[in-house]
Scaffold this active site. Structure first.
Site: not given
Ligand code: F6P
Length: 370
Positions: A17, A86, A151, A294
């Site tokens: 992210g 990925g 986070d 987001h």
């Protein structure tokens, strides 16, 4: 150990992210490396640029020079792109029957690094990307990790960039919600990100003066939150603000999820609406939910996050110059230090229930649903 003189080309990747401050890292790595006469390549979208080169008009790698990173430190996002799909050790590949399977493509990826004569990798990411970085290091790639996550759940570094921006934005949003909650005498439940750790909820909730904060570290009982709301009501306060981390877990072990896609972590979400509906039923007070989601990852990084990104980026280049390998740059005020990636990814930094901030919150009368 590779000698410094062996380095002539490095690559940088941003994975997982995105977080405000990534571009500050990219600029800092590029300028510090170019200063040493090294070439810098940006890998598009985590490692996709190397693993799926045909998907990119530029072949998945972009040369980064002074001019390419001019004026980007204040921009959110990442100019080279990111992905949370990925993982080269479990790369999603469609099989002939149309289904998906996860394939280990580590050796292929290492081969691509060699093919492009990349001497070292600076990988910027959270727990997932740094674990991949450590895996590549164990397979012979020279790797330096840079910790990133809004986070703030990475162990072994006092801070990760992106967190301060997220907390400041969440605090401003909660501040705004106070006035409308007061006007209507409502309960407003604010859902923020925080998968395994409640740092954003705790810091923003405290800074904005929330009455109840639900975090993954403390299983909650909705009845306890409802008691706080009713108790406030008995004192004439007909509104309440509840901040809930997306990963908060009820006392019976339930977390709100939105399903799982192959090659990705399970998606969290929905806890805010659930808590609001439950509180409305328990208190009879009208409730509303806001999901900041987001929004917390977007926008310009705060000065603190820009500076941290710059320090980490230049620190990563210095680490390479000094001959380090398989380490993560980390903040240990007042310095940036190097920590083995294996150690840095061994455990997560969750909110210690007895830490000073928690004790302070309890002294302020904030309820944690326990
Ligand atoms: O960056 C970490 C995080 O913010 C988590 O709190 C959240 O669960 C996750 O990202 C969501 O990411 P995405 O929607 O991009 O998969």
């Amino acid at each position: 150990m590779t000698r410094v003189s062996d380095i002539s080309r490095i690559a940088i990747s941003t994975g997982g992210g995105d977080a405000p401050g990534l571009n500050a890292v990219i600029r800092s790595v590029t300028l510090a490396a170019v200063r040493r006469g090294w070439e810098v390549l940006g890998i598009r979208d985590g490692f996709h640029g190397l693993m799926l080169p045909d998907d990119y008009p530029d072949g998945g790698l972009v040369r980064l020079d002074r001019d390419d990173v001019r004026g980007i430190s204040h921009l959110g996002g990442t100019i080279i792109g990111s992905t949370n799909k990925g993982n080269p050790t479990a790369f999603p590949v469609q099989s002939t029957d149309g289904g998906w399977e996860e394939v280990d493509r580590t050796h292929e990826l290492i081969g691509m690094f060699r093919q492009h004569e990349i001497d070292a990798l600076v990988t910027v990411g959270g727990d997932g990307s740094l674990t991949i970085g450590n895996h590549l290091h164990r397979h012979g790639m020279r790797v330096i990790g840079v910790p990133k996550t809004i986070d703030n759940d990475l162990d072994k570094t006092t801070a990760t960039f992106g967190f301060d921006t997220a907390v400041n934005f969440a605090t401003e949003c909660i501040d705004r919600l106070f006035t409308t909650a007061t006007s209507h005498g409502r309960v407003i439940v604010v859902e923020v990100m925080g998968r395994y750790a409640g740092w954003i909820a705790l810091h923003a909730g405290m800074a904005a003066g929330a009455h109840s904060i639900l975090i993954p570290e403390i299983p909650y009982e909705l009845e306890r939150v409802a008691e706080t709301i009713k108790e406030r009501e008995s004192r004439g306060a007909k509104y309440s603000i509840v901040v809930v981390a997306e990963g908060a877990m009820s006392i019976d072990g339930v977390i709100s999820t939105k399903g799982k896609t192959v090659g990705q972590e399970v998606r969290l979400g929905g806890i805010g609406a659930k808590v609001a509906a439950g509180l409305e039923a328990l208190t009879g007070r009208e409730s509303r939910t806001i999901v900041l989601g987001h929004l917390l990852r977007g926008g310009p990084p705060t000065a603190l996050d820009r500076l941290l990104g710059m320090r980490f980026g230049a620190g990563a280049v210095r680490a390479l110059e000094e001959g380090h390998d398989g380490v993560m740059v980390a903040l240990q005020p007042p310095n940036v230090i190097y920590v083995p990636l294996a150690e840095a990814t061994a455990s997560m930094k969750t909110v210690p229930p007895e830490c000073d901030t928690m004790l302070t919150a309890r002294d302020l009368g904030i309820n944690f649903g326990d």
